[in-house]
Design an enzyme around this catalytic site. Sequence first.
Site, short mmCIF file in Angstrom:
data_model
loop_
_atom_site.label_atom_id
_atom_site.label_comp_id
_atom_site.label_asym_id
_atom_site.label_seq_id
_atom_site.Cartn_x
_atom_site.Cartn_y
_atom_site.Cartn_z
N ASN A 189 28.32 31.69 33.69
CA ASN A 189 29.57 32.36 34.07
C ASN A 189 29.52 32.64 35.56
O ASN A 189 28.77 33.50 36.02
CB ASN A 189 29.71 33.66 33.28
CG ASN A 189 31.00 34.41 33.56
OD1 ASN A 189 31.70 34.10 34.52
ND2 ASN A 189 31.30 35.41 32.74
N CYS B 273 36.85 37.84 37.10
CA CYS B 273 36.88 36.48 36.56
C CYS B 273 38.27 35.88 36.50
O CYS B 273 38.42 34.67 36.34
CB CYS B 273 36.24 36.46 35.18
SG CYS B 273 34.56 37.11 35.14
N HIS C 248 38.39 30.05 31.92
CA HIS C 248 37.26 30.69 32.59
C HIS C 248 36.02 30.43 31.75
O HIS C 248 36.03 30.62 30.53
CB HIS C 248 37.53 32.19 32.73
CG HIS C 248 36.32 33.00 33.05
ND1 HIS C 248 35.44 32.66 34.06
CD2 HIS C 248 35.81 34.12 32.47
CE1 HIS C 248 34.46 33.54 34.11
NE2 HIS C 248 34.66 34.43 33.15
#
EC number: 2.3.1.180
Length: 329
Positions: A286, A123, A256
């Site tokens: 996500n 990520c 993020h």
Amino acid sequence: MAQSNLYSRVIGTGSYLPPDRVTNQDLAERLAKQGVETSDEWIVARTGIHARHFAAPDQTTSELALQASRHAIEAADIDPQSIDLIIVATSTPDFVFPSTACLLQNKLGIKNGGAAFDIQAVCSGFAYAVAMADSLIRGGSNRTALVVGAETFSRILDFNDRTTCVLFGDGAGAVILQASDEPGVLSSALHADGSHANILCTPGNVNKGVIEGSAFLHMDGQAVFKLAVKVLEKVAVEALEKAQLSASDIDWLIPHQANIRIMESTARKLHVPLERMVVTVGEHGNTSAASIPLAFDVAVRDGRIKRGQHVLIEGVGGGFTWGASVIRY
């Protein structure tokens, strides 16, 4: 030889989401068929996620990257042949090798022999990729970089584990960085601590043609939450100090898009008003390395992010990795 007055600037952004939009209710109905219970209320309360997009069975990560890249190239109004560096941040590549970046280069029809490679920092991957591209441009090695975050995380989810399968989605985002005498990427800060590898991982590997271990994502949610909130604040402050700015100078925070609670906690610690944080996790879920460039493109195209504004991007992911960059758009 490095040129002291050379910088890299974002001259175009793009993104792409697969057409299959899966709401929490859609997902709950799918999971119920295999005996896994969840609900829209349960997911929203814990994550802020309302929907996510899943790639079609024949859609690869490079295909998602291709669509996002085309949009970024169009926005930048450049000839694709001028791109002499392609970096793709992904944890879900098409193949073990060649890299997704090389596949993308070919699909874009770029024949100039420029460098192309993948970065694997989960990520945090897009933050790592921006820092790498900026360094190469500032050093004079390259002039125009296509930097992409692209993921098909739906392929590595265990849909019997409701604590993870409700969190992730697929998508791609891209930016074009180009050499300039005007400052663009002002600073970057990157870190990793491999001692935390076990709290977020996909531990399988290929050996003699078969997968050994688990090919599914595993996560200790509470451990990830605690570590993420801690390191995101520190790396953001570090990047701001390098840029000789304070949090009050930031027009937009793009974290993020992992979990709304982590994002809001980080913003509060930095004393950045929540209305100055770009939030797309509700609709995208996500998307790992794709989440920051996806959110960046959304905010550019809807007019929130304007030329001359300061943008702080930050990410944290498996490895454990974390990073941030301050960008004058």
